[in-house]
Design an enzyme around this catalytic site. Structure first.
Site, mmCIF file in Angstrom:
data_model
loop_
_atom_site.group_PDB
_atom_site.id
_atom_site.type_symbol
_atom_site.label_atom_id
_atom_site.label_comp_id
_atom_site.label_asym_id
_atom_site.label_seq_id
_atom_site.Cartn_x
_atom_site.Cartn_y
_atom_site.Cartn_z
ATOM 1 C CB SER A 322 -1.431 -0.021 1.308
ATOM 2 O OG SER A 322 -1.752 1.286 1.239
ATOM 3 C CD1 TRP A 325 -1.589 1.335 -5.944
ATOM 4 C CD2 TRP A 325 -1.960 2.677 -4.809
ATOM 5 N NE1 TRP A 325 -2.216 2.056 -6.940
ATOM 6 C CE2 TRP A 325 -2.854 3.048 -5.695
ATOM 7 C CE3 TRP A 325 -1.452 3.838 -3.670
ATOM 8 C CZ2 TRP A 325 -3.767 3.915 -6.467
ATOM 9 C CZ3 TRP A 325 -2.817 5.152 -4.501
ATOM 10 C CH2 TRP A 325 -3.833 5.589 -5.038
ATOM 11 C CG HIS A 326 -0.140 6.330 -1.614
ATOM 12 N ND1 HIS A 326 -0.312 4.901 -0.516
ATOM 13 C CD2 HIS A 326 -0.703 6.870 -1.308
ATOM 14 C CE1 HIS A 326 -1.577 5.063 0.028
ATOM 15 N NE2 HIS A 326 -1.643 6.165 -0.506
ATOM 16 N N GLY A 327 3.554 5.935 -4.568
ATOM 17 C CA GLY A 327 5.015 6.322 -4.893
ATOM 18 C C GLY A 327 6.067 5.796 -5.008
ATOM 19 C CG PHE A 478 0.039 9.220 -5.364
ATOM 20 C CD1 PHE A 478 1.465 9.637 -4.747
ATOM 21 C CD2 PHE A 478 -0.737 10.019 -4.073
ATOM 22 C CE1 PHE A 478 2.005 9.835 -3.751
ATOM 23 C CE2 PHE A 478 -0.267 10.585 -2.893
ATOM 24 C CZ PHE A 478 0.978 10.765 -3.149
#
Length: 478
Positions: A322, A325-327, A478
């Site tokens: 998670s 996934w954001h960066g 993102f």
């Protein structure tokens, strides 16, 4: 195209009029208009990246059809993995190529071997993380036979590219959104009014709260070595409200805009800063992403079944993924790991489902225990957001070290009285509206029209006064 731009203010009424007054008698034309307008909406940013959405749409459309025809399990798996590799391949290249390359070079340099490989100047397509997960959920659900594949290419294209939630969610499932493109949609005045109300609240969150907080948060984080611990703490709190107002504001505008066209999207935020523990926070923050990882990663890994070590492994995997996934930055991975550490004690003691209800339901104020639990959860969240916002891990560590110094007890050097007042007003409105789908959803229950419209005028006035401090939506990166 930004929701808080003049372009969108012109675009939305035009599409609305065409949708309800020109194409309303023909469902296929309505869906075609949605596809066309969605491509304009996305192409406004950079038309070249439309090819990625179209390619992903075509691939998953035909894979879905072939999955329904194929009974051989090995061939079905091959089709599924084709979808996964194509979608994640695009995501991985555009979002993570330079990250892995830089870390690969650094790893070899650590052992004394120099590798000269040039990184690429890659532009990250807006919203790629969102629509990639949306199309992936479709092929996975078809593979698992949870849904039947569609043969309606226009409807499927509209599902993938639906402009209100294309760029930053909510990440919709085909089980919820796709069937809505099959059925005739009639204009519902009450639904449209509710949609406008939610759009208004989303704009308030974004323009008045998030964009104002962003100015102070950016100043403090970008010059953190110049400020005292108390000022740095204030900067972390500002970013905490910035990211919530920015992202949940986008979701509110997306959901409200969808209602104008007769669609129902799922709630994406449920007043997360009123959570009494981290488990409750993650049930209320970015719900569409949290449930996506739960259904398509956590449960297939075994979920909460098995021994203690398997449970710990699965929790860490889902939070680390998670975060990633954001960066493409180690700060996001540390942020994910930190939330996993927050979550594990609650989970391992079976207390992760203690707070499923709305805090202080039916009451004006929380109990002292509820207040302290909310305050402690908020404090943990603020601390974790420092890693999320920092430029790198070293910056985050230095930032935190400076907070926990003697200067923490000094008076903050930045004293933005107006934004603090606005945040207090915002918290009060959110608190008294926490039992609704969004904070002002029940404002219509106020019987006297004068008070309702006075409130709307007040919100519109604040939006107008603060519109000059426009910032791009955080989750576009993102």
């Amino acid at each position: 195209m930004l929701f808080n731009s003049i372009d969108f203010a012109v675009f939305l009424p035009i599409i609305f009029i065409l949708y309800w007054f020109v194409t309303s008698k023909n469902l296929k034309l309505q869906n075609l208009l949605i596809v066309f307008s969605s491509y304009i909406f996305y192409g406004w940013w950079d038309w070249r990246f439309l090819s990625l959405i179209i390619f992903s749409t075509v691939i998953d459309y035909f894979i879905g059809i072939n999955l329904s025809k194929q009974e051989n399990q090995n061939k079905r798996k091959m089709l599924l993995w084709t979808s996964i590799l194509v979608n994640l391949g695009f995501l991985g290249f555009f979002k993570y190529y330079n990250f892995f390359l830089d870390n690969f070079i650094t790893a070899f340099s650590f052992f004394g071997t120099e590798i000269n490989v040039n990184s690429l100047n890659i532009i990250l397509p807006v919203g790629i993380s969102f629509y990639t997960f949306q199309t992936l959920s479709y092929t996975i659900d078809v593979y698992k036979r949870k849904i039947k594949p569609t043969k309606n290419f226009i409807a499927f294209s509209a599902f993938v590219s639906f402009f209100p939630q294309l760029v930053a969610g909510p990440i919709e499932r085909a089980t919820n959104l796709l069937p809505q493109f099959y059925t005739k949609r009639d204009f519902d005045y009450s639904k449209a009014v509710d949609g406008m109300r939610q759009i208004l609240w989303g704009l308030f969150k974004k323009i008045v709260i998030a964009d104002n907080c962003a100015q102070y948060a950016n100043t403090i984080f970008n010059n953190s070595s110049d400020y005292s611990g108390s000022t740095l703490m204030l900067g972390a709190v500002f970013f905490t409200f910035q990211i919530y107002g920015d992202f949940s504001g986008y979701s509110d505008i997306a959901i409200g805009t969808s209602r104008l066209f007769g669609f129902n999207l799922k709630q994406n935020f449920a007043f997360p800063y009123f959570s009494r523990d981290i488990a409750e926070f993650w049930r209320r923050w970015h719900i569409s992403l949290s449930t996506w990882f739960r259904d398509y990663l956590y449960i297939p890994l075994g979920g909460s079944r098995g021994g203690t070590w398997n449970k710990i492994r699965n929790i860490f995997i889902i939070f680390l993924v998670s975060g990633f996934w954001h960066g493409a930055n180690w700060t996001f991975i540390v942020w994910g790991a930190l939330n996993a550490l927050y979550f594990l004690p609650i989970f391992l003691t079976n207390n992760n489902r203690n707070n499923l209800d709305i805090v202080a339901y039916g009451k004006y104020l929380p109990s002292l225990k509820e207040f302290l639990l909310m305050l402690s959860t908020f404090g943990l969240t603020v601390f974790a957001w420092i890693f999320f916002r920092a430029n790198n891990v070293e910056h985050a560590i230095n930032y935190i070290a400076s907070i926990f110094s003697t200067s923490f007890f000094s008076i903050p050097e930045i004293k933005p009285k107006s934004i603090i007042l606005l945040i207090c007003i915002f918290i009060a409105i959110e608190w008294f509206g926490r039992e609704g789908k969004y904070a002002i959803s029940n404002i219509f229950n106020i019987r006297k029209r004068f008070y309702r419209w006075s409130f709307y005028v007040f919100i519109c006035l604040l939006i107008f006064l603060y519109q000059g401090k426009q910032q791009e939506f955080i989750y576009f990166q993102f």
